[in-house]
Design an enzyme around this catalytic site. Structure first.
Site, short mmCIF file in Angstrom:
data_model
loop_
_atom_site.label_atom_id
_atom_site.label_comp_id
_atom_site.label_asym_id
_atom_site.label_seq_id
_atom_site.Cartn_x
_atom_site.Cartn_y
_atom_site.Cartn_z
N VAL A 50 0.84 -1.20 0.00
CA VAL A 50 0.00 0.00 0.00
C VAL A 50 0.88 1.25 0.00
O VAL A 50 0.56 2.25 -0.65
CB VAL A 50 -0.96 0.01 1.22
CG1 VAL A 50 -1.75 1.32 1.28
CG2 VAL A 50 -1.90 -1.18 1.16
N CYS A 51 1.99 1.18 0.71
CA CYS A 51 2.86 2.35 0.89
C CYS A 51 3.26 3.03 -0.42
O CYS A 51 3.16 4.26 -0.52
CB CYS A 51 4.09 1.99 1.71
SG CYS A 51 3.69 1.41 3.38
N PRO A 52 3.72 2.28 -1.44
CA PRO A 52 4.13 2.99 -2.66
C PRO A 52 2.96 3.71 -3.34
O PRO A 52 3.16 4.76 -3.95
CB PRO A 52 4.71 1.90 -3.55
CG PRO A 52 4.17 0.62 -3.04
CD PRO A 52 3.96 0.84 -1.56
#
Length: 198
Positions: A50-52
């Protein structure tokens, strides 16, 4: 989750950290941004899933924030070396590619603790987002659990709303966007808004 020192309406916890800025290492302090709004967002780990999507979304909209006199800073517990390796990894391979925002290294977890987003059992940060005004005062806090990303549009809207209230002294109703009606914050004058919208 750590309780932290971040409180709405109070000075935001100061920080100094090494960041990756335009592909190079640079020391970044909150005081570097005095006079500007700051969106400070924490994310769990580099090289995840999810972070990118969040980081790239904020990076793609960095100029929209800058037009408002606002800078966006990303933070995780990874080192600046890991940040750089992730930036140097192509997006099609799960990397970030070139970014328009700094990524701060919180290897000591001090920032995550100070802002109350440290997931102590894993030593990583929850998805915290903090809006700090030009005077260094914390205006907004949201913290998501790990599996759900945040809305860049909502962060931008909140910056616009706080700046509007700062400048005009009126308050912004639910879902307010620039150009929408606001409310005069007193009993008599507020009726103008309510009679128009109800």
């Amino acid at each position: 989750m750590a309780s932290g020192n971040a409180r709405i309406g109070k000075p935001a916890p100061d920080f100094k950290a090494t960041a990756v800025v335009d592909g190079a290492f640079k020391e970044v302090k909150l005081s570097d941004y005095k006079g500007k709004y700051v969106v400070l967002f924490f994310y769990p780990l580099d090289f995840t899933f999810v972070c990118p999507t969040e980081i790239i979304a904020f990076s793609n909209r960095a100029e929209d924030f800058r037009k408002l006199g606002c800078e966006v800073l990303g933070v995780s517990v990874d080192s600046q070396f890991t940040h750089l390796a992730w930036i140097n990894t192509p997006r099609k391979e799960g990397g970030l590619g070139p970014l328009n925002i700094p990524l701060l290294a919180d290897v000591t977890r001090r920032l995550s603790e100070d802002y109350g987003v440290l997931k102590t059992d894993e030593g990583i940060a929850y998805r915290g987002l903090f809006i700090i005004d030009g005077k260094g005062v914390l205006r907004q806090i949201t913290v998501n659990d790990l599996p759900v990303g945040r809305s860049v549009d909502e962060a931008l809207r909140l910056v616009q709303a706080f700046q509007y209230t700062d400048e005009h002294g009126e308050v912004c109703p639910a879902g307010w966007k620039p150009g929408s009606d606001t409310i005069k914050p007193n009993v008599d004058d507020s009726k103008e808004y309510f009679s128009k919208h109800n």
